[in-house]
Design a protein around this motif. Structure first.
Motif, PDB file in Angstrom:
ATOM      1  N   ASN A   5      25.308  38.858  35.267  1.00  0.00           N
ATOM      2  CA  ASN A   5      24.667  38.408  36.491  1.00  0.00           C
ATOM      3  C   ASN A   5      25.639  38.489  37.671  1.00  0.00           C
ATOM      4  O   ASN A   5      26.771  38.010  37.610  1.00  0.00           O
ATOM      5  N   ASN A  16      25.639  37.135  40.689  1.00  0.00           N
ATOM      6  CA  ASN A  16      26.067  35.892  41.349  1.00  0.00           C
ATOM      7  C   ASN A  16      27.059  35.107  40.500  1.00  0.00           C
ATOM      8  O   ASN A  16      27.983  34.481  41.030  1.00  0.00           O
ATOM      9  N   SER A  17      26.886  35.141  39.156  1.00  0.00           N
ATOM     10  CA  SER A  17      27.869  34.417  38.337  1.00  0.00           C
ATOM     11  C   SER A  17      29.210  35.165  38.345  1.00  0.00           C
ATOM     12  O   SER A  17      30.276  34.554  38.372  1.00  0.00           O
ATOM     13  N   TRP A  18      29.166  36.502  38.363  1.00  0.00           N
ATOM     14  CA  TRP A  18      30.419  37.284  38.475  1.00  0.00           C
ATOM     15  C   TRP A  18      31.109  36.964  39.807  1.00  0.00           C
ATOM     16  O   TRP A  18      32.330  36.800  39.864  1.00  0.00           O
ATOM     17  N   LYS A  53      31.051  34.285  41.380  1.00  0.00           N
ATOM     18  CA  LYS A  53      31.681  32.959  41.320  1.00  0.00           C
ATOM     19  C   LYS A  53      32.975  32.984  40.517  1.00  0.00           C
ATOM     20  O   LYS A  53      33.952  32.342  40.883  1.00  0.00           O
ATOM     21  N   THR A  54      32.983  33.734  39.404  1.00  0.00           N
ATOM     22  CA  THR A  54      34.164  33.664  38.524  1.00  0.00           C
ATOM     23  C   THR A  54      35.227  34.707  38.847  1.00  0.00           C
ATOM     24  O   THR A  54      36.402  34.492  38.596  1.00  0.00           O
TER      25      THR A  54
END
Lengths: 324, 390
Positions: free
Chosen positions: A2, A4-6, A8-9
């Motif tokens: 995903n 958006n999760s990438w 973030k991290t």
């Protein structure tokens, strides 16, 4: 993965790594070596400053870099003399692997750096950065040092001096927004997560660099992203916000040439992954970016480019015209 | 070690050779400091950089005070005396100016590179230099990047520190980027002021001879230039800058003049200031314009005499480095020390040109000589040699 999760991290700000001593300690613990490569062609105005700052801060003060090398395409100004006088190793591109012939282009220098330099990690920095600062290097190297899964770290530059609302648009330059992002949105949607895919500053593990081909010109950055993505997926990437980068601006005609060379590398890659003969269903989602204070998110735009038939196929039109 | 002037002068060539190895650290500091804008009253980012450098160099008590000075202390082996080494952190360039520095093999160019980014870079690098050159220091050396120094700042940072630091300061060493060979140990009496001329809202523009603020300010200037100046004590009036009006064809409603009166005698500065006040009042009453004189900064003359050991030692050190001393009074940080009867010197580090212009340029090669001179002077003060000779 995903997007958006990438984001973030795997999206960092250089200030996350301002403790350079900690990066060096971890690097020494891992016994990793880091080489800096600066590809040049007539960069006498800025090269001296880059070498002084990076050598003094990241070799003498904090031993993050094990070597600094300038690989030159045959400058006619004093680039090579200035670089050598301030303590960089200077190589003429055509003298590295001479039996393979000479090709002119930045990508050629980047490729030959893999042969010439010794580091487990190679950091590439363009030579025309006017506001050079150690963050341009440690901001890219640190994610590789601290995270073994990350293989390729790309720079981006987000520089809101003042923005009245909480959300601001973010993204790359003209070629990125007009060419690369629409292309990636259509064919490699996950790669749209790279906010500035054409930035010339990135740090990469040798093990990755030695496995991928290098277009010799402007297509090198785009091809790297596609090739590394095909080999390892999005999780191999990270990106670091290095704040502000001051450099020369290119005119529209030069950007046209850049776009052309990018397409020359992009389309064969589409063919290689079978997307030319078997075009995927055309998406209507364009992926762009915005930033909420310190974090980034993608914005999806549904764009339906509908078509009208030729007017001659419209009965009303034919009827109207037949009366004349 | 270094217990007399001869021994210090003899060590200078060794210092110079060893300093060449540290050139790139100094240049890196110069670039990083020089690219941080620091107009007077907005020096905080440059001050933060200096504090970080002080901490990284192992200085103790690294901090800022209420006026925003950057401070760090190298506690000496004996710690009996306190010495201040200071470089003003502010510059004349606004934050909006492009502060990019460019570096060639022999020079560095960019706004404020000489005045006083180089001074700050030397200050930031000096603790490391002392460490690498293995120079033992006996006294406590207070490293200070001073804030609010120029123009309306009126040396506020250094004055604040000298007023509020509890222990006695025995001497001060002020670092300016340019000009190598410059040596100041006396201060001139000085008044820095601004005359503003505004046409009142009620001004009758139809009256015969209505000319606007620029012409009226010009009248003030003509009268200032008519003030007789004595040859002794040496006295000058510098008209530094003038602003006024808005376009080609509109009569100016406001104009201002910045000036400085300098004299070897304090009384002379006061007399000329009174004359300028009279001129302002007279022209205002004759023209109906609102004219104001604002005193921006003042200095008292003073300093150490020509034959003071510190002055003699400074000349010997420069001569020992084959640099011809150019002795001139100063109105910079030195004045704050002189006001408190603290012996102090101002020295320059290298040669430069286009000072205070966007293409300000300094030469790289002489920098190591300038720092060698600084080390010699620091040792003279640190060992208290001048105190023994007093």
């Amino acid at each position: 993965m995903n997007i958006n999760s990438w984001l973030k991290t795997n999206t960092f700000h250089h200030s996350n790594f301002k403790d350079i001593g900690a990066i060096v300690a971890e690097k020494q613990k891992q016994k990793t070596t880091v080489s800096l490569c600066i590809p040049t062609l007539n960069e006498e105005a800025t090269i001296g400053k880059e070498i002084i700052i990076l050598k003094s801060e990241l070799m003498n003060q904090y031993p993050l870099l094990d070597e600094i090398a300038v690989i030159d395409s045959g400058s006619e100004d004093k680039t090579m003399q200035i670089a050598a006088s301030f303590g960089a190793q200077v190589f003429l591109s055509k003298e590295i692997l001479p039996e393979l012939g000479e090709k002119k282009g930045k990508g050629e220098n980047l490729w030959k750096a893999i042969y010439q330099l010794n580091g487990d990690i190679i950091v590439y920095i363009d030579a025309d950065i006017k506001n050079i600062h150690p963050r341009f290097v440690y901001g890219l190297v640190a994610p590789l040092i601290f995270n073994p899964e990350i293989k390729y770290v790309k720079a981006f530059y987000d520089r809101p001096l003042a923005f009245s609302q909480g959300i601001r648009p973010s993204g790359g330059g003209r070629v990125t927004e007009i060419l690369i992002r629409p292309l990636f949105s259509l064919f490699f949607p996950e790669l749209t997560a790279i906010i500035q895919p054409l930035s010339g500053e990135y740090a990469v593990r040798r093990k990755v660099l030695e496995c991928i081909p290098f277009p010799i010109g402007y297509g090198v950055e785009t091809s790297h992203l596609i090739d590394v993505f095909n080999l390892y997926g999005l999780q191999a990437f990270a990106q670091t916000d290095l704040d502000k980068r001051v450099h020369r601006n290119q005119d529209t005609r030069s950007l046209g040439k850049m776009a052309f060379r990018i397409l020359q590398t992009f389309i064969p890659r589409l063919a290689r992954v079978g997307k030319i003969d078997r075009l995927p269903e055309m998406t209507n989602i364009l992926r762009q970016f915005q930033a909420h204070d310190n974090y980034f998110e993608e914005v999806l735009f549904e764009i339906d480019e509908e078509e009208r038939p030729p007017m001659l196929e419209i009965p009303e039109y034919k009827k109207k015209r037949s009366n004349r | 070690m270094f217990d007399n002037l001869n021994e210090i002068v003899k060590a200078l060539p060794r210092f110079h050779n060893e300093l060449l190895e540290l050139n790139e650290i100094l240049l890196a500091n110069l670039i990083m400091i020089g690219e941080i804008p620091a107009p007077t009253f907005e020096e905080e980012h440059r001050i933060d950089f200096l504090k970080n450098r002080f901490t990284e160099s192992g200085l103790l008590s690294t901090s800022s005070d209420e006026t925003g000075n950057a401070l760090g202390v190298l506690y000496g082996e004996k710690g009996e005396r306190n010495i201040i080494v200071v470089a003003h952190a502010d510059t004349v360039f606004p934050a909006t100016a492009d502060h990019t520095l460019s570096i060639q093999m022999d020079r560095v160019t960019g706004p404020a590179v000489g005045d006083n980014s180089l001074g700050c870079a030397v200050l930031a690098t000096l603790p490391k230099i002392l460490d690498v050159l293995n120079i033992p220091i006996y006294s406590n050396i207070i490293f200070m990047g001073s804030s609010r120094s120029l123009g309306r700042g009126n040396l506020e940072g250094l004055r604040f520190f000298l007023s509020n630091f509890k222990d006695p300061i025995v001497a001060g060493l002020c670092i300016e980027g340019v000009e190598l060979g410059r040596l100041s140990y006396t201060s001139l009496g000085m008044l820095r002021g601004e005359i503003t001329c505004r046409m009142p809202e009620s001004y009758d523009w139809t009256r015969f001879g209505a000319v606007g603020a620029i012409v009226i300010l010009n009248e003030v200037i003509n009268k200032i230039l008519e003030i007789p100046l004595p040859r002794r004590p040496r006295t000058t009036v510098v008209l530094g800058s003038i602003h006024g009006g808005a376009s080609f064809n509109t009569i100016a409603t406001s104009a201002s003049l910045r000036f400085e009166v300098r004299s070897e005698a304090e009384g002379m500065v006061k007399n000329i200031a009174l004359e300028i006040e009279d001129i302002v009042a007279t022209v205002a009453s004759n023209t109906g314009a609102e004219i104001k004189l604002e005193r921006i900064a003042e200095r008292r003359p003073g300093g150490i005499p020509f034959n003071h050991f510190l002055a003699r030692a400074a000349r010997s050190i420069l001569n020992g480095l084959n640099i011809k001393p150019r002795i001139s009074p100063s109105t910079s940080e030195l004045s704050a020390f002189i006001d408190r009867k603290i012996p102090a010197l101002t020295v320059g580090i290298t040669n430069g040109e286009h000072l205070n212009e966007p293409n300000e340029t300094i030469k790289i090669e002489p920098i190591s000589i300038g720092i060698t001179q600084l080390l010699g002077l620091l040792l003279v003060i640190d060992r208290g040699l001048y105190i023994e000779h007093q």
